[in-house]
Design an enzyme around this catalytic site. Structure first.
Site, PDB file in Angstrom:
ATOM      1  N   ASP A   1       0.846  -1.189   0.000  1.00 14.76           N
ATOM      2  CA  ASP A   1       0.000   0.000   0.000  1.00 14.76           C
ATOM      3  C   ASP A   1       0.883   1.242   0.000  1.00 14.76           C
ATOM      4  O   ASP A   1       2.049   1.194   0.402  1.00 14.76           O
ATOM      5  CB  ASP A   1      -0.955  -0.004   1.192  1.00 14.76           C
ATOM      6  CG  ASP A   1      -0.254   0.223   2.520  1.00 14.76           C
ATOM      7  OD1 ASP A   1       0.643  -0.578   2.831  1.00 14.76           O
ATOM      8  OD2 ASP A   1      -0.586   1.182   3.234  1.00 14.76           O
TER       9      ASP A   1
ATOM     10  N   GLU B   1      -0.154  -0.512   5.798  1.00 13.48           N
ATOM     11  CA  GLU B   1       0.855   0.057   6.697  1.00 13.48           C
ATOM     12  C   GLU B   1       0.757   1.570   6.758  1.00 13.48           C
ATOM     13  O   GLU B   1       0.887   2.182   7.831  1.00 13.48           O
ATOM     14  CB  GLU B   1       2.262  -0.359   6.232  1.00 13.48           C
ATOM     15  CG  GLU B   1       3.373  -0.031   7.230  1.00 13.48           C
ATOM     16  CD  GLU B   1       3.918   1.375   7.094  1.00 13.48           C
ATOM     17  OE1 GLU B   1       4.561   1.850   8.056  1.00 13.48           O
ATOM     18  OE2 GLU B   1       3.713   2.018   6.033  1.00 13.48           O
TER      19      GLU B   1
END
Length: 454
Positions: A92, A156
């Protein structure tokens, strides 16, 4: 770079690495559906899973984590009795921010001036490619001498804790003798660096309400309480006249006693405008690695375009507070709430929403695995000695792994050196750093396996 079979193999694999990173960067995998559709993250997760399967990983799985994201897991068994090393990255990414400020499209990997530009190129899609390069080089030169687990996180950057919660519920999944977190970076290009500390973080949204609705600023201005003005007062109270973060009860005077960060170099890395002073006191290293730092990362209120002469009834801000090692992020959150409530003027109503939270982390850089990494870095960076530095950012998973697997040695390396400009527009990765760190990781795995046999 000193010629050796591993280095030669990785050099030959760099064109493939660029192609793969181009494919991976193309996914707009921001783990926030208000910014990008969830399908982009799902497509990126499937790409990572397919890459692991292609490289011979077993038990490849998309793990549905409690925050709604997916992490990707795979296992590459090693020789009988060999130690297990867990390799971490995340797919991500941060939002693209102002697309018009990007020189080239944010989700198209573009080579310019010897660097590869694109959102996530360094943080941390490049970290996953680094792991693949190291393992491919070992397979081509006698095999991978350890068992390898790979975990690639899907949220994250949001700090929502999905993988941490999943790991706590399935503690057997990520057990390892050593853990390599591929999400930090060298102090600067060409200087091999392991990260010794990470600041934790808490992220909140604060909303201030003063009126039932917006009012005409001529008819009511001067007596009607302005929500935006109240919010500005609150936000200003979070720093003193020197720009130092000041939250009652939160210590802000710690000193960093390791590798220092010269102010001139920091100004250049941070692209500080000429004549603009740096906020805070103490050394640069004190301020970014050893002390709390508050940042207002967003404000909701009247936009300038189309603004009308009216008094805002409500205003909202998102606040990020970085918390240094030695302090507790949950306690810092309580202190931040109390500070804001104390400084809200005119008895305005205030509300809070917790967006994310993660504890600070301190690695044991005297553990045997660091000796193996130092030797590996010396091969990848001839003539340079491995350094250790702090990092102002947060990787909440580190503390979860340290608590679940206290025997595991945790090392932090990666591609996010200052020129990478992670989280900003025009993020990039140095292909030379990708190549050298892949060499270092491959040699580390060899060294670590040998150390466990001796």
């Amino acid at each position: 770079m000193t010629a050796n079979p591993i280095a030669e193999t990785i050099a030959s694999l760099m064109p493939r690495a660029k192609t793969e990173l181009t494919e991976l960067v193309a996914f707009q995998s921001v783990a926030d559906e208000a910014v990008a559709p969830k399908s982009e993250c799902e497509a990126a997760a499937n790409w990572v899973a397919d890459a692991l399967r292609t490289d011979g990983f077993q038990d490849v799985a998309l793990l549905d984590t409690p925050d709604g994201s997916q992490s990707v897991y795979g296992l590459l068994p090693g020789p009988v009795g060999a130690p297990t090393v867990l390799l971490y990255a995340h797919y991500d990414v941060q939002p693209k921010l102002d697309e018009s400020a990007w020189v080239t499209p944010p989700f198209e990997l573009t080579e310019r001036d010897g660097r590869w530009y694109g959102r996530g190129a360094a943080d941390c899609k490049g970290g996953f490619i680094m792991h693949l390069l190291a393992l491919r080089a070992l397979k081509a030169n006698g095999g991978v001498p350890v068992s390898v687990k790979v975990i690639v996180e899907g949220s994250e950057e949001q700090g929502t804790g999905g993988l941490e919660q999943y790991a706590e519920a399935h503690p057997e999944l990520l057990t390892a003798d050593a853990i390599v977190i591929g999400d930090t970076g060298n102090f600067r290009v060409g200087l091999p660096t392991v990260t010794a500390t990470l600041r934790g973080m808490t992220m909140i949204r604060v909303q201030i309400d003063t009126l039932e609705g917006n009012l005409h600023s001529g008819q009511f201005g001067g007596a009607a309480p302005d929500a935006l003005a109240a919010l500005i007062r609150v936000l200003d109270s979070l720093r003193d006249e020197n720009g130092q973060t000041v939250i009652e009860g939160l210590a802000a005077d710690s000193a960093w006693d390791g590798l220092q960060y010269p102010e001139a170099e920091f100004r250049q890395d941070a692209k500080v405008l000429d004549g603009v002073s740096l906020p805070g006191t103490g050394t640069v290293a004190d301020r970014i690695w050893a002390r709390p730092a508050v940042t207002v990362i967003g404000i909701d209120c009247h936009p300038v375009a189309g603004a009308t002469p009216s008094i805002p009834a409500t205003a909202r801000a998102q606040i990020s507070l970085r918390v240094p090692p030695g302090q507790d992020a949950a306690e810092a959150t309580k202190l931040l709430h109390a500070h804001i409530e104390k400084h809200v003027p005119w008895n305005a109503r205030v509300g809070f929403e917790q967006v994310g939270q993660g504890q600070p982390f301190r690695a044991d850089i005297n553990s045997p695995a660091y000796t193996s990494m130092a030797e590996a870095m010396a091969v990848a960076y001839p003539g340079e000695e491995m350094q250790s530095s702090g990092m102002g950012g947060s990787i909440p998973l580190c503390n979860t792994l340290a608590a679940l697997y206290p025997q595991a040695e945790i090392l932090l390396i990666g591609l996010s050196e200052p020129e990478a400009q992670i989280h900003a527009v025009n993020e990039s990765v140095s292909p030379q750093e990708l190549e050298r760190l892949s060499v270092a990781e491959a040699h580390f795995l060899v060294n670590y396996a040998e150390s466990k046999r001796s």
